[in-house]
Scaffold this active site. Structure first.
Site, PDB file in Angstrom:
ATOM      1  N   SER A 189      -2.020   1.255  -1.605  1.00  0.00           N
ATOM      2  CA  SER A 189      -1.779   0.571  -0.341  1.00  0.00           C
ATOM      3  C   SER A 189      -2.438   1.257   0.856  1.00  0.00           C
ATOM      4  O   SER A 189      -2.433   0.732   1.962  1.00  0.00           O
ATOM      5  CB  SER A 189      -0.265   0.494  -0.099  1.00  0.00           C
ATOM      6  OG  SER A 189       0.292   1.810   0.032  1.00  0.00           O
ATOM      7  N   LYS A 219      -2.099   6.424   8.594  1.00  0.00           N
ATOM      8  CA  LYS A 219      -1.652   5.165   7.997  1.00  0.00           C
ATOM      9  C   LYS A 219      -0.543   4.549   8.839  1.00  0.00           C
ATOM     10  O   LYS A 219       0.282   5.262   9.424  1.00  0.00           O
ATOM     11  CB  LYS A 219      -1.172   5.425   6.564  1.00  0.00           C
ATOM     12  CG  LYS A 219      -0.868   4.165   5.753  1.00  0.00           C
ATOM     13  CD  LYS A 219      -0.467   4.524   4.335  1.00  0.00           C
ATOM     14  CE  LYS A 219      -0.114   3.299   3.508  1.00  0.00           C
ATOM     15  NZ  LYS A 219       0.288   3.655   2.126  1.00  0.00           N
ATOM     16  N   SER A 258      -1.104   5.182  -4.383  1.00  0.00           N
ATOM     17  CA  SER A 258      -1.704   4.564  -3.198  1.00  0.00           C
ATOM     18  C   SER A 258      -2.638   5.455  -2.400  1.00  0.00           C
ATOM     19  O   SER A 258      -3.257   4.988  -1.446  1.00  0.00           O
ATOM     20  CB  SER A 258      -0.599   4.040  -2.267  1.00  0.00           C
ATOM     21  OG  SER A 258       0.069   2.962  -2.852  1.00  0.00           O
TER      22      SER A 258
END
Length: 506
Positions: free
Chosen positions: A172, A97, A196
């Site tokens: 997210s 990420k 998330s």
């Protein structure tokens, strides 16, 4: 093993093929690169990876050479003939990420403000994966500074769901989920502050683990809510998550919040060779189902049906399933957003365009300079949360909002802890619906925040939780449920999920 089979394989499948000499790490990396490049040329790209690392193939060659050298020097035959001592992940790629540091690579957090920032070091979890032989493959898209539930708040544009490209992949960490589900990576790191990892995993039909707070180091993760943030994993099977946990968990001197599980917890270390619960072990397990979540408004009938199917399966394994009440859960979402925005306002104060962030007009007065840099650099959702956080922390309201929310958080943690003294697990849906259409909630912050209804209490209580794919909706959208355990009980959570994974109907 052809290229398509490679991009559909789990880490453990690829590991077996590498050790058998059937494929090379270079073949693996090239197969995923080809999928990524083909997707970027499509009319409706996933937007999962924002960068495929140019040196991934070089690292793959190095891994192949090391494996060949060890095989030649040891002349070992049999199952371990292709393994390399101390490097259980040798040659296996993973995606990262965009808010997790990879040395020398951009780490932009999906924000214009950090467009030029490169990480000067590896995050501890990345470093431990590298030390085990794994290869960083690329950066994944995310909501800006991890603030969102749909991966639409990103300077790179939205990430689409591989199952239906008109819908969100969740957020997210939606880019990480879409990369694994879309065949662009076999495994991915995400972060979660209030769901998330688990929400994108549910929307994309993956396993998504949020570990106990402190089990994995946060060093090298750009902070959003420091008392809530945790790195998590996306995978297509339980064994991949167990393999990753076995090499990444534990105390880190660079993160004072990381720790080793207290001996009194009786926690069993998670190992690569994880066995599911036996029939006898299942007969002594107890699972709690909170009424506040099951009866929550807005739960789609398809989600309820798949959740009841999972409960029926639990009962068929002789697990004792009981409905319970957790009154404090009704306050979880507002408490989460008060705590998280307050911590975000504090953490993001460092991005002022002087030490971090893009520089603005240096002739402006300092206050005007800060305002100009943050207004142009932060997106609307990040600005909204900073404003709310500063309001919550302001001198006139901190007692009414922040300190009260901290007390209620303690109540939520206390209720969950007490419940898990009597039950081994809490089970509930991961989300009220399947993946929703892109654009449906982006202009309605309250609707977006309510996406976290089933997940935030886990972060507030610092518990481990795993989103498990249990089926699909009538329109083919993946549906996930959560298995939540006591602190440090990742092994038990994974073992129950593995029994489900290996059940004949799965």
């Amino acid at each position: 093993m052809d290229a398509h089979a490679i991009t559909c394989a789990s880490w453990n499948m690829l590991k077996a093929q590498l050790e058998a000499g059937a494929i090379s790490s270079l073949q693996i990396v090239r197969a995923f690169r080809n999928v990524y490049e083909e997707d970027t040329r499509s009319a409706s790209p996933l937007g999962a990876l924002v960068e495929f690392f140019s040196d991934a193939e070089e690292h793959a060659r190095t891994a192949d050479n090391l494996r060949a050298s060890c095989a030649q020097s040891t002349k070992t035959a049999g199952a371990n003939g292709g393994s390399v001592s101390g490097k259980p992940l040798l040659g296996l790629p993973f995606a990262v990420k965009d808010n997790i540091s990879v040395k020398g690579k951009h780490c932009t957090c999906g924000s214009k403000l950090l467009a030029d920032y490169r990480a000067p070091y590896d995050a501890t979890v990345v470093a431990r994966l590298r030390a085990a032989g794994a290869i960083p493959l690329g950066r994944t898209n995310m909501d800006e500074f991890a603030m969102g539930s749909s991966t639409e708040y990103s300077v790179y544009g939205p990430t689409r769901n591989p199952r239906d490209r008109s819908r969100t992949s969740g957020g997210s960490s939606g880019g990480s989920a879409a990369a694994v589900a879309g065949g662009q990576a076999p495994f991915a790191l995400g972060t979660e502050t209030g769901g998330s990892v688990r929400l994108p995993a549910a929307y994309c039909g993956l396993y998504g683990l949020k570990p106990t707070y402190g089990l994995l180091s946060r060093y090298g993760v750009v902070a959003f809510g420091s008392s809530l943030d945790q790195i998590g994993f996306f995978a297509t099977c339980i064994d991949d998550i167990a393999l990753a946990l076995s090499v990444t968990s534990g105390k880190d001197l660079y993160d004072s919040t990381s720790t080793c599980p207290p001996p009194a917890t009786g926690r069993h270390a998670v190992s690569h060779h994880l066995a599911p619960f036996s029939a006898h072990e299942c007969s002594i397990l107890r699972a709690a189902v909170p009424r506040e979540l099951v009866d929550a408004p807005g739960v789609h009938p398809d989600v309820s049906a798949q959740f009841q199917r999972f409960l029926t399966w639990l009962r068929a394994q002789n697990v004792q399933v009981e409905e319970v009440t957790l009154p404090a859960l009704q306050a979880a979402v507002p408490v989460y957003y008060l705590v998280a925005t307050a911590e975000a306002a504090s953490n993001l104060a460092r991005f002022d365009g002087i030490r971090y962030g893009q520089r603005g007009d240096t002739d402006a007065l300092l206050e005007n300079y800060y305002r100009a840099v943050r207004t142009s650099g932060f997106g609307p959702e990040v600005q909204r949360r900073i404003i709310v956080g500063n309001y919550v922390l302001s001198r006139h309201f901190s007692g009414d909002y922040y300190r009260t929310s901290v007390r209620v958080r303690s109540r939520i943690e206390q209720e969950c802890t007490q419940l898990l003294c009597s039950y081994h697990f809490i089970v509930c849906p991961t989300a009220a619906t399947g993946a929703f259409p892109l654009g449906e909630r982006i202009h309605d912050p309250l609707a977006m925040y309510c996406s976290d209804l089933f997940t935030t209490f886990v972060n507030l209580a610092r518990l481990p939780a795993l989103s498990v794919p249990v089926g699909t909706s009538g329109t083919g959208l993946p549906i996930g449920i959560q298995i939540i355990g006591s602190q440090w009980q990742e092994c038990a959570v994974l073992r129950l999920a593995k029994r489900w994974e290996e059940a004949p109907h799965v």
